[in-house]
Scaffold this active site. Structure first.
Site, PDB file in Angstrom:
ATOM      1  CB  SER A 124      -0.854  -0.020   1.272  1.00  0.00           C
ATOM      2  OG  SER A 124      -1.371   1.261   1.531  1.00  0.00           O
ATOM      3  CE1 TYR A 148      -3.935  -2.234   5.440  1.00  0.00           C
ATOM      4  CE2 TYR A 148      -3.295   0.026   4.894  1.00  0.00           C
ATOM      5  CZ  TYR A 148      -3.664  -1.244   4.498  1.00  0.00           C
ATOM      6  OH  TYR A 148      -3.749  -1.541   3.160  1.00  0.00           O
ATOM      7  CE  LYS A 152      -1.594  -4.339   3.436  1.00  0.00           C
ATOM      8  NZ  LYS A 152      -1.930  -5.624   2.797  1.00  0.00           N
TER       9      LYS A 152
END
Ligand code: UDP
Length: 339
Positions: A124, A148, A152
């Site tokens: 991302s 989050y 990643k």
């Protein structure tokens, strides 16, 4: 090729699944349906008129993974499975580290046992964090600002180390910008559970009458119209990007990180206007305070994808909106409509 998709019933997974079936690959899907509907797979089967295997399983279950790898014998994996709500990741960081980071470790161990050496990973743009410059290119420092994004980032680092263990390993880290849109048939699209966190599904639910008003989070940013700017990319362009990346790693070993974005920024108000034009429905707005943790603006330098595997976006903002509107108006309650 025989390709295994983790999270293949989700929003991006289902569109990529359809794309790969149409290219005559053999597909196998693993999904635990924690944020996806089995109906999405039925619709992909109908649209493609092709058969594919699918398993209701979590990537945390190494025994199940071994069984599936033994019987399907994938030549490559595309790894979509993971939790993806930024706000929730602040509240439940351990669930995010468990599902995303530990889940990926379990998957890589299963790949090693099955001698599967190619993986495309759903990363991302959040790995970049606060922009030092824009557009972000792949050399931009990595400093994600929420759990989050850190999952990643950690997974990217784990994959880089994993790739070093065997000269035949091939890893593609695809850094997505803001995926929106739906398949032009209107049969598959984004179906968030509960109140949508993201802009586009929220606009679509206002348009269909499920929500009264769009809250615009901040109109005092240092951007041309004061609202947040993002790089929106049609999910079908993203799906094609996976196919191109997969083709690349069948011919190249080692690790590459590649942005998948349109290469231009669009504000919240520009997106609302484009949606109103595409749908003919007006979207009531309420200007609300900034959402905590939001960056004012970012967009991609998308030239590496073009250079490396000849990919660039084809679909316009109006097509993104028209396709979302077709999906939303044909399925006012998403996959829940089907009885
Ligand atoms: N946004 C908004 N109202 C919403 C959802 C999002 O104004 O209900 C804004 C948000 O502040 C950001 C942009 O729309 O500027 C994109 O938000 P989204 O959550 O879709 O993507 P992300 O912020 O994760 O890139």
């Amino acid at each position: 090729m025989r390709i295994l998709l983790t999270g293949g019933a989700g929003y991006i997974g289902s569109h990529t699944l359809l794309q790969l079936l149409q290219q005559q690959h053999e597909l196998c899907v693993i999904d635990n349906f924690s944020n996806a509907a089995p109906e999405a797979l039925s619709r992909v089967a109908r649209l493609s008129n092709r058969h594919f295997e699918h398993h209701d399983a979590t990537i945390l279950d190494s025994g199940r993974l071994d069984e599936i790898f033994d019987s399907f014998q994938p030549e490559a994996v595309i790894h979509f499975a993971g939790l993806k709500a930024v706000g929730e990741s602040d509240l439940k960081p351990l669930s995010y580290y468990e599902e995303n980071v530990f889940g990926t470790i379990q998957l890589l161990k299963a790949m090693d046992r099955a001698k599967c050496r190619r993986i495309v990973f759903s990363s991302s743009a959040t790995v970049y964090g606060t922009p030092h410059y824009l557009p972000y290119n792949e050399a931009h420092p990595l400093a994600p600002i929420n759990p989050y994004g850190r999952t990643k980032y950690f997974i990217e680092e784990i994959l880089k180390d994993w790739a070093k263990t065997d000269a035949e390993k091939a890893v593609m880290l695809l850094r997505y910008f803001n995926p929106v849109g739906a398949h032009p048939s209107g049969a598959i699209g984004e179906d968030p559970m509960g109140v949508p966190n993201n802009l586009m599904p929220f606009i679509a639910q206002v348009a269909i009458g499920r929500r009264p008003v769009l809250n615009v989070f901040g109109n005092d940013y240092d951007t041309p119209d004061g609202t947040g700017v993002r790089d929106y990319i049609h999910v079908d362009d993203l799906a094609r990007g996976h196919a191109a990346a997969l083709d690349y790693i069948t011919h190249h070993t080692g690790v590459e990180a590649v942005n998948l974005g349109a290469g231009k920024g669009v504000s919240v108000l520009e997106m609302v206007k484009a949606f109103e034009q595409a749908s003919g429905v007006s979207i009531p707005l309420h200007f609300a305070p900034r959402r905590p943790g939001d960056l004012p603006q970012f967009w991609a330098d998308a030239t590496k994808a073009k250079t490396l595997f000849n990919w660039e976006v084809e679909k316009s903002l109006v097509e993104m909106c028209a396709d979302v509107w077709r999906w939303q108006s044909q399925n006012p309650h998403g996959y829940g409509d089907e009885t």
